[in-house]
Design an enzyme around this catalytic site. Structure first.
Site, PDB file in Angstrom:
ATOM      1  CE  LYS A  32      10.093   5.283   0.172  1.00 55.51           C
ATOM      2  NZ  LYS A  32       9.318   4.707   1.291  1.00 55.51           N
ATOM      3  CG  ASP A  59       6.191   6.542   1.607  1.00 56.62           C
ATOM      4  OD1 ASP A  59       4.979   6.720   1.384  1.00 56.62           O
ATOM      5  OD2 ASP A  59       6.794   5.488   1.307  1.00 56.62           O
ATOM      6  CE  LYS A  61       2.762   4.072   0.433  1.00 58.01           C
ATOM      7  NZ  LYS A  61       4.072   3.934   1.073  1.00 58.01           N
ATOM      8  CG  ASP A  64      -8.611   9.480   9.628  1.00 54.02           C
ATOM      9  OD1 ASP A  64      -9.860   9.560   9.713  1.00 54.02           O
ATOM     10  OD2 ASP A  64      -7.906   9.050  10.556  1.00 54.02           O
ATOM     11  CB  THR A 119       3.074  -1.545  -7.058  1.00 50.21           C
ATOM     12  OG1 THR A 119       3.904  -1.284  -5.939  1.00 50.21           O
ATOM     13  CG2 THR A 119       3.062  -0.351  -7.974  1.00 50.21           C
ATOM     14  NE  ARG A 211      14.447  -4.158  -0.752  1.00 42.08           N
ATOM     15  CZ  ARG A 211      13.396  -4.935  -0.960  1.00 42.08           C
ATOM     16  NH1 ARG A 211      13.344  -6.130  -0.390  1.00 42.08           N
ATOM     17  NH2 ARG A 211      12.407  -4.541  -1.728  1.00 42.08           N
TER      18      ARG A 211
HETATM   19  O1  C5P Z   1      14.261  -1.571  -1.519  1.00 43.84           O
HETATM   20  P1  C5P Z   1      13.337  -1.079  -2.613  1.00 43.84           P
HETATM   21  O2  C5P Z   1      14.055  -0.376  -3.748  1.00 43.84           O
HETATM   22  O3  C5P Z   1      12.386  -2.158  -3.084  1.00 43.84           O
HETATM   23  O4  C5P Z   1      12.459   0.052  -1.873  1.00 43.84           O
HETATM   24  C1  C5P Z   1      11.368   0.675  -2.495  1.00 43.84           C
HETATM   25  C2  C5P Z   1      10.726   1.647  -1.539  1.00 43.84           C
HETATM   26  O5  C5P Z   1       9.550   2.185  -2.146  1.00 43.84           O
HETATM   27  C3  C5P Z   1      10.268   1.028  -0.217  1.00 43.84           C
HETATM   28  O6  C5P Z   1      10.414   2.028   0.805  1.00 43.84           O
HETATM   29  C4  C5P Z   1       8.807   0.711  -0.450  1.00 43.84           C
HETATM   30  O7  C5P Z   1       8.053   0.742   0.728  1.00 43.84           O
HETATM   31  C5  C5P Z   1       8.385   1.861  -1.370  1.00 43.84           C
HETATM   32  N1  C5P Z   1       7.227   1.587  -2.205  1.00 43.84           N
HETATM   33  C6  C5P Z   1       7.173   0.541  -3.129  1.00 43.84           C
HETATM   34  N2  C5P Z   1       6.043   0.351  -3.893  1.00 43.84           N
HETATM   35  C7  C5P Z   1       4.983   1.163  -3.762  1.00 43.84           C
HETATM   36  C8  C5P Z   1       5.031   2.228  -2.843  1.00 43.84           C
HETATM   37  C9  C5P Z   1       6.180   2.412  -2.082  1.00 43.84           C
HETATM   38  O8  C5P Z   1       8.148  -0.200  -3.274  1.00 43.84           O
HETATM   39  N3  C5P Z   1       3.924   0.993  -4.527  1.00 43.84           N
END
Ligand code: C5P
Length: 232
Positions: A32, A59, A61, A64, A119, A211
């Site tokens: 992603k 990603d 998003k 517009d 979220t 992460r």
């Molecule tokens: O590091 P981690 O596992 O928390 O990364 C989750 C990824 O998913 C990040 O790129 C974050 O921006 C994305 N994301 C999220 N919650 C959302 C939409 C996207 O954590 N509702």
């Protein structure tokens, strides 16, 4: 339907991203690319990663007026990405326009999914800042239904909402879910987390994991663990 683990490459340079992907010798994980990396490096990052044989979820998003989103999607479809997204809050008309823009002259197109409510938005903030008074679950399901009406392939949602989305929109409608952590891992800033195994049980099609893989001492091992727990 192809269930898979998508690695969130939340880096801000091409060098760091490619160094990270260099760890993977055998497998070619689905990755992603978010706003940070795309805005820092530009379309060049897509070509570089695609050339190495990875599938890409871009990603960005989009949100517009329909005409602007349609034209932006036409540009994204020329980048040879596999999946991209927009905000369902842009309305059904905007999502339909996006589908039109994304569809190439040969009829093919990347998958298109919609963000329902982020979220990071609480019930309280939704009511007070956005003046939306309905319960969060209802809002998410309504936005998912709108995405389905517009012909989209699925939504980004919490794994905890995945089975309800499937119930309302059908089992073919994709659920792409971030917020995944190993049972013995750090949560970081994510609050409502589930393990890869639980996400599978709840019906997620794609889990987005950042992460727990990118910051692991052995990213390949962490990725393989995710695959094993999620795909069984
Ligand atoms: O590091 P981690 O596992 O928390 O990364 C989750 C990824 O998913 C990040 O790129 C974050 O921006 C994305 N994301 C999220 N919650 C959302 C939409 C996207 O954590 N509702």
């Amino acid at each position: 339907m192809n269930k898979d683990v998508i690695i969130a490459c939340d880096f801000n340079s091409k060098e760091e991203t490619l160094n990270f992907l260099d760890h993977f010798k055998e497998e070619k994980p689905y990755v992603k690319i978010g706003m940070e990396l795309f805005y820092a490096v530009g379309p060049e990052i897509i070509y570089a990663i695609k050339q190495r044989g990875h599938r890409i979820f871009l990603d960005l998003k989009l949100h517009d007026i329909p005409n602007t989103v349609k034209k932006a999607m036409a540009v994204l479809s020329s980048l040879d990405i596999d999946m991209c997204n927009l905000h369902a809050a842009g309305t059904i008309a905007m999502m339909e326009a996006a589908m039109e823009g994304l569809t190439r002259s040969d009829g093919s197109r990347p998958m298109l999914i919609a963000v329902t409510q982020l979220t990071s938005t609480s019930q309280e903030r939704m009511e007070q800042d956005l003046m939306i008074q309905a319960p969060m679950q209802e809002v998410v399901m309504h936005y998912a239904e709108n995405a389905k009406k517009a012909g989209l392939d699925g939504v980004v949602c919490s794994p905890l909402e995945a089975s309800a989305v499937k119930k309302v929109c059908g089992c073919q409608f994709l659920t792409v879910t971030p917020g995944v952590r190993f049972a013995d891992g750090e949560k970081g800033d994510q609050i409502r987390v589930t393990t890869p195994a639980k996400a599978r049980e709840l019906g997620s099609d794609y889990i987005v994991v950042g992460r727990p893989i990118t910051q692991a001492a052995d990213p390949v091992c962490a990725y393989q663990r995710c695959i094993k727990e999620f795909l069984g």
